[in-house]
Design an enzyme around this catalytic site. Structure first.
Site, PDB file in Angstrom:
ATOM      1  N   HIS A 142       2.307  19.132 -36.105  1.00 50.12           N
ATOM      2  CA  HIS A 142       3.423  18.294 -36.547  1.00 50.12           C
ATOM      3  C   HIS A 142       2.925  17.418 -37.683  1.00 50.12           C
ATOM      4  O   HIS A 142       1.805  16.895 -37.627  1.00 50.12           O
ATOM      5  CB  HIS A 142       3.919  17.411 -35.403  1.00 50.12           C
ATOM      6  CG  HIS A 142       4.859  16.317 -35.843  1.00 50.12           C
ATOM      7  ND1 HIS A 142       6.178  16.553 -36.153  1.00 50.12           N
ATOM      8  CD2 HIS A 142       4.648  14.982 -36.027  1.00 50.12           C
ATOM      9  CE1 HIS A 142       6.759  15.413 -36.506  1.00 50.12           C
ATOM     10  NE2 HIS A 142       5.847  14.449 -36.441  1.00 50.12           N
ATOM     11  N   SER A 144       4.329  14.202 -40.273  1.00 44.50           N
ATOM     12  CA  SER A 144       5.407  13.248 -40.536  1.00 44.50           C
ATOM     13  C   SER A 144       4.852  12.069 -41.314  1.00 44.50           C
ATOM     14  O   SER A 144       3.666  11.736 -41.209  1.00 44.50           O
ATOM     15  CB  SER A 144       6.011  12.768 -39.215  1.00 44.50           C
ATOM     16  OG  SER A 144       6.879  11.667 -39.417  1.00 44.50           O
TER      17      SER A 144
END
Length: 280
Positions: A142, A144
């Site tokens: 992930h 971000s």
């Protein structure tokens, strides 16, 4: 990382050093390179995302000189899951761009990318010409920037990687598939995909090679979207030991996707500083 002879494998040195400290308490194992670049130069900072998100766009100012650093570590969760092979890891990488010299804007962090990942690596000894396919792996990552609304950027990927080496040369190939996200229901929707076209810029393939000449270490990262128009990227690095594990470190980036906030903007950056671990 110690000095390697010409016939030594840089990859094997890295693996052995990690195994030697993996069971020691209070020892953090590096994942990617940990570095601090107090001075980097980008002749054309990308103002557009901040202008679009600001109530006072005329006041947005970015210096073309800023600091950049990366902190990256991993933890072995389970060795030898399948008998004598299959090793599970958790890793976290933080990369930040800091407008430390921009006193008029109170020296803000312009962008910070957070990248937790879970992956499994397998030992291998497949010989392909002069190269040995020493490792292959699968992972979930992930990424971000931890921001909201118009400045929010994130994506999730499944990836596969293979590492090849031969003496002072090593190469990693990585391919990925982006996990799909729902579209936003309306402009400004806090839910849904913040950057639906990110694969058009960051593509699906990345190749990183490294080479050691005496105590010098060089690396080259190449990324391509294999589409028209071409929106690839390259990153060149060089390092040289100066004190213990501290290395003089130089970095040059040219292309798309240096950071999430700039994923769709062309960036050219040159930086100098120090790194705390080798490129492998």
């Amino acid at each position: 990382m110690g000095l390697a002879r010409a016939d030594d494998s840089l990859l094997e040195q890295r693996v052995q050093e990690e195994l030697a400290t993996s069971d020691l308490p209070f020892v953090i194992t590096p994942h990617k390179v940990n570095y601090l670049l107090p001075v980097t130069y980008n002749p054309s900072p990308n103002l557009q995302p901040f202008i679009a998100a600001s109530d006072q766009p005329d006041t947005i100012q970015l210096d073309d000189v800023e600091a950049k650093f990366q902190i990256s570590f991993k933890f072995p969760l389970w060795y030898n899951i399948f008998g004598d092979n299959g090793h599970l890891f958790f890793a976290y990488t933080n990369k930040s761009w800091w407008q430390v010299y921009n006193k008029n804007a109170s020296s803000p962090f312009r962008e910070t990318n957070h990248e937790p990942e879970m992956f499994m690596m397998f030992n291998n000894d497949l010989q392909i010409g002069p190269l040995t396919n020493s490792l292959w792996g699968l992972g979930l990552v992930h990424q971000s920037n931890g921001k909201s609304r118009a400045l929010s950027r994130s994506w999730n990927r499944l990836y596969a990687t293979m590492v090849f080496d031969s003496g002072p040369f090593a190469m990693e190939t990585k391919v990925w598939w982006r996990l799909p996200e729902d579209e936003k229901a309306y402009f400004g929707d806090p839910r849904g995909d913040d950057n639906p076209d990110i694969s058009d810029y960051l593509g699906h393939v990345e190749i990183t090679s490294a080479y050691g000449i005496e105590q010098h270490r060089f690396s080259l990262m190449l990324r391509n979207n294999f589409a028209s128009p071409n929106r690839g990227a390259l990153e060149l690095t060089w390092s040289y030991p100066i004190l213990g594990n501290l290395r003089l470190y130089g970095q040059y980036f040219n292309g798309y996707g240096e950071s999430l906030i700039d994923y769709n903007a062309h960036t050219q950056r040159l930086g100098i500083g120090v790194s705390l671990n080798d490129i492998l």
